[in-house]
Design a protein around this motif. Sequence first.
Motif, PDB file in Angstrom:
ATOM      1  N   ALA A  55      11.872  36.561  48.745  1.00 47.41           N
ATOM      2  CA  ALA A  55      11.247  37.424  49.744  1.00 47.41           C
ATOM      3  C   ALA A  55      12.175  37.529  50.952  1.00 47.41           C
ATOM      4  O   ALA A  55      13.029  36.666  51.169  1.00 47.41           O
ATOM      5  CB  ALA A  55       9.895  36.860  50.158  1.00 47.41           C
TER       6      ALA A  55
ATOM      7  N   GLU B 154       9.479  40.973  55.093  1.00 48.26           N
ATOM      8  CA  GLU B 154       8.222  40.861  54.345  1.00 48.26           C
ATOM      9  C   GLU B 154       7.343  39.759  54.921  1.00 48.26           C
ATOM     10  O   GLU B 154       6.124  39.919  55.021  1.00 48.26           O
ATOM     11  CB  GLU B 154       8.505  40.593  52.862  1.00 48.26           C
ATOM     12  N   LEU B 155       7.972  38.653  55.326  1.00 47.75           N
ATOM     13  CA  LEU B 155       7.204  37.564  55.933  1.00 47.75           C
ATOM     14  C   LEU B 155       6.657  37.981  57.295  1.00 47.75           C
ATOM     15  O   LEU B 155       5.501  37.693  57.618  1.00 47.75           O
ATOM     16  CB  LEU B 155       8.062  36.305  56.057  1.00 47.75           C
ATOM     17  N   LYS B 156       7.457  38.676  58.083  1.00 44.25           N
ATOM     18  CA  LYS B 156       6.992  39.150  59.399  1.00 44.25           C
ATOM     19  C   LYS B 156       5.769  40.051  59.247  1.00 44.25           C
ATOM     20  O   LYS B 156       4.870  40.044  60.084  1.00 44.25           O
ATOM     21  CB  LYS B 156       8.103  39.924  60.118  1.00 44.25           C
TER      22      LYS B 156
ATOM     23  N   ARG C  31       3.401  39.739  57.233  1.00 46.80           N
ATOM     24  CA  ARG C  31       2.198  38.956  56.925  1.00 46.80           C
ATOM     25  C   ARG C  31       1.740  38.090  58.092  1.00 46.80           C
ATOM     26  O   ARG C  31       0.668  37.494  58.020  1.00 46.80           O
ATOM     27  CB  ARG C  31       2.457  38.065  55.714  1.00 46.80           C
TER      28      ARG C  31
ATOM     29  N   ALA D 107      11.671  30.578  59.999  1.00 46.24           N
ATOM     30  CA  ALA D 107      11.156  31.398  58.902  1.00 46.24           C
ATOM     31  C   ALA D 107      12.223  31.622  57.833  1.00 46.24           C
ATOM     32  O   ALA D 107      11.934  31.596  56.631  1.00 46.24           O
ATOM     33  CB  ALA D 107      10.647  32.726  59.444  1.00 46.24           C
TER      34      ALA D 107
ATOM     35  N   LEU E 253      11.915  30.449  53.957  1.00 49.63           N
ATOM     36  CA  LEU E 253      12.069  31.327  52.797  1.00 49.63           C
ATOM     37  C   LEU E 253      13.066  30.742  51.786  1.00 49.63           C
ATOM     38  O   LEU E 253      12.846  30.811  50.577  1.00 49.63           O
ATOM     39  CB  LEU E 253      12.516  32.716  53.237  1.00 49.63           C
TER      40      LEU E 253
ATOM     41  N   ARG F 147       7.227  36.196  44.240  1.00 48.97           N
ATOM     42  CA  ARG F 147       7.443  36.613  45.628  1.00 48.97           C
ATOM     43  C   ARG F 147       6.183  36.387  46.459  1.00 48.97           C
ATOM     44  O   ARG F 147       6.235  35.885  47.581  1.00 48.97           O
ATOM     45  CB  ARG F 147       7.843  38.090  45.672  1.00 48.97           C
TER      46      ARG F 147
ATOM     47  N   LEU G   3       5.870  33.942  49.733  1.00 48.35           N
ATOM     48  CA  LEU G   3       5.391  34.433  51.030  1.00 48.35           C
ATOM     49  C   LEU G   3       4.155  33.676  51.490  1.00 48.35           C
ATOM     50  O   LEU G   3       3.995  33.379  52.676  1.00 48.35           O
ATOM     51  CB  LEU G   3       5.108  35.932  50.954  1.00 48.35           C
ATOM     52  N   LYS G   4       3.278  33.354  50.555  1.00 49.36           N
ATOM     53  CA  LYS G   4       2.060  32.610  50.904  1.00 49.36           C
ATOM     54  C   LYS G   4       2.410  31.217  51.439  1.00 49.36           C
ATOM     55  O   LYS G   4       1.853  30.765  52.444  1.00 49.36           O
ATOM     56  CB  LYS G   4       1.179  32.502  49.660  1.00 49.36           C
TER      57      LYS G   4
ATOM     58  N   CYS H 262       5.273  30.293  52.802  1.00 45.72           N
ATOM     59  CA  CYS H 262       5.965  30.439  54.086  1.00 45.72           C
ATOM     60  C   CYS H 262       4.996  30.786  55.210  1.00 45.72           C
ATOM     61  O   CYS H 262       5.124  30.283  56.323  1.00 45.72           O
ATOM     62  CB  CYS H 262       7.051  31.494  53.979  1.00 45.72           C
ATOM     63  N   LYS H 263       4.020  31.636  54.922  1.00 50.45           N
ATOM     64  CA  LYS H 263       3.021  31.967  55.942  1.00 50.45           C
ATOM     65  C   LYS H 263       2.225  30.724  56.324  1.00 50.45           C
ATOM     66  O   LYS H 263       1.966  30.478  57.503  1.00 50.45           O
ATOM     67  CB  LYS H 263       2.085  33.060  55.439  1.00 50.45           C
TER      68      LYS H 263
END
Length: 155
Positions: free
Chosen positions: A5, A9-11, A13, A26, A30, A56, A60-61, A63-64
């Motif tokens: 990711a 994409e992380l931003k 979320r 971040a 990742l 992916r 992301l989940k 990392c969030k």
Amino acid sequence: MADFATLEELKGRLDWTLDADEERIATTALEDASDLARLHAGREWPEATSAPRLVRTLVLKACKRHMNNPAGYNQSRAGDETLGWNEDQGENAGTVYFSREEIKLLAQLGGQRPGLYSAEISAWNSRIRPVAAGLVPVDGGGDKFPLFSSDEHPW
């Protein structure tokens, strides 16, 4: 090895705008989550885009979850400075991690199939004898049931 990711994409979320220090955290999150996803999946995808989309999503989940609570606190108090860590996370408190369910899902996405396997083994230079099963009558007149086996006596 490419991450599964991107930072953008992380931003998307997260509920806030990241400053420079949070962007650095971040980015490393990742990288760590992507490495852990490869480890738990048990395989290397040649390119991050060749992996299933769900990988992916799981990266992301994770990392969030880490960005929302980087230290892994489950309790905080302003008055007396009380902080507490979640015991469920254990050694993973304050790091990027996958839950047990996410790890199982990554293993399945990587092609690992959980289950119980058995293999017949024997000593070297031994011969396996065929087993003659003794059959016991069944009430109701159905097929006989194998119960006991002996070379000398059928029962």
